[in-house]
Write a protein that holds these residues in place. Structure first.
Motif, short mmCIF file in Angstrom:
data_model
loop_
_atom_site.label_atom_id
_atom_site.label_comp_id
_atom_site.label_asym_id
_atom_site.label_seq_id
_atom_site.Cartn_x
_atom_site.Cartn_y
_atom_site.Cartn_z
N LYS A 5 0.85 -1.19 0.00
CA LYS A 5 0.00 0.00 0.00
C LYS A 5 0.88 1.23 0.00
N ASP A 6 0.42 2.25 -0.70
CA ASP A 6 1.10 3.55 -0.62
C ASP A 6 0.77 4.18 0.71
N LYS A 7 1.73 4.94 1.24
CA LYS A 7 1.48 5.66 2.47
C LYS A 7 0.45 6.75 2.19
N ALA A 8 -0.43 6.95 3.14
CA ALA A 8 -1.46 7.98 3.00
C ALA A 8 -0.81 9.36 3.10
N ASP A 9 -1.27 10.27 2.27
CA ASP A 9 -0.78 11.64 2.30
C ASP A 9 -1.26 12.30 3.59
N PRO A 10 -0.35 12.78 4.45
CA PRO A 10 -0.76 13.38 5.72
C PRO A 10 -1.70 14.58 5.55
#
Length: 166
Positions: A5-10
């Motif tokens: 999974k891609d890290k969620a954009d903060p």
């Protein structure tokens, strides 16, 4: 086999406590939002840009602007001090989905940030002054104090006798 999974954009996360830094000085603004952070950041930025555009100063006007009420503490700081806000450096300090707990944690972050940009009346949750010494001592004291038993815990209560009053 697992899926990566891609890290969620903060900045796309909601229910965040966030920090905005001033580029011209070391002061920071601490805030909280239920909406995605980029929405609140854009509101701060729009308020600041609008305040800057309406202010072309003479010396007296700049002096008078210190008493003007701004809708945002960031806009007030930027206009009155002629400082630049670091909009690219906005960061999420933590995510707290519970509204009440987010207000408390925002107040804790504000108290732990000396010389912040927040207005005194701006905190949604006002912490009692008793918290000041605990919060100013740093996280190591807060973490280290949790192992002690307080007064009134089962280990400190006197044993009760089953015989009634005499």
């Amino acid at each position: 086999i697992f899926k990566l999974k891609d890290k969620a954009d903060p900045l796309k996360m909601a229910d965040a406590i966030y920090q905005v830094q001033c580029k011209s000085c070391e002061r920071k603004y601490i805030g909280e939002t239920t909406r995605p952070l980029y929405v609140r950041q854009k509101e701060h930025q729009t308020e600041t840009d609008k305040a800057l555009k309406t202010k072309t100063y003479t010396r007296q006007q700049k002096k008078d602007s210190f008493t003007t009420e701004y809708t945002s503490a960031l806009a007030e700081h930027s206009v009155t001090m002629n400082h630049v806000i670091d909009w690219e450096g906005v960061k999420t300090l933590e995510r707290v989905p519970d509204w009440h707990m987010r207000g408390i944690k925002e107040a804790i972050h504000i108290r732990q940030t000396p010389n912040n940009l927040n207005r005194p009346q701006g905190e949604r949750y006002l912490l009692p002054n008793v918290w000041n010494s605990l919060l100013s001592s740093g996280p190591e004291k807060v973490a280290g104090s949790s192992h002690r038993r307080g007064r009134g815990t089962p280990a400190n209560r006197p044993a009760s006798t089953s015989s009634g009053p005499t």
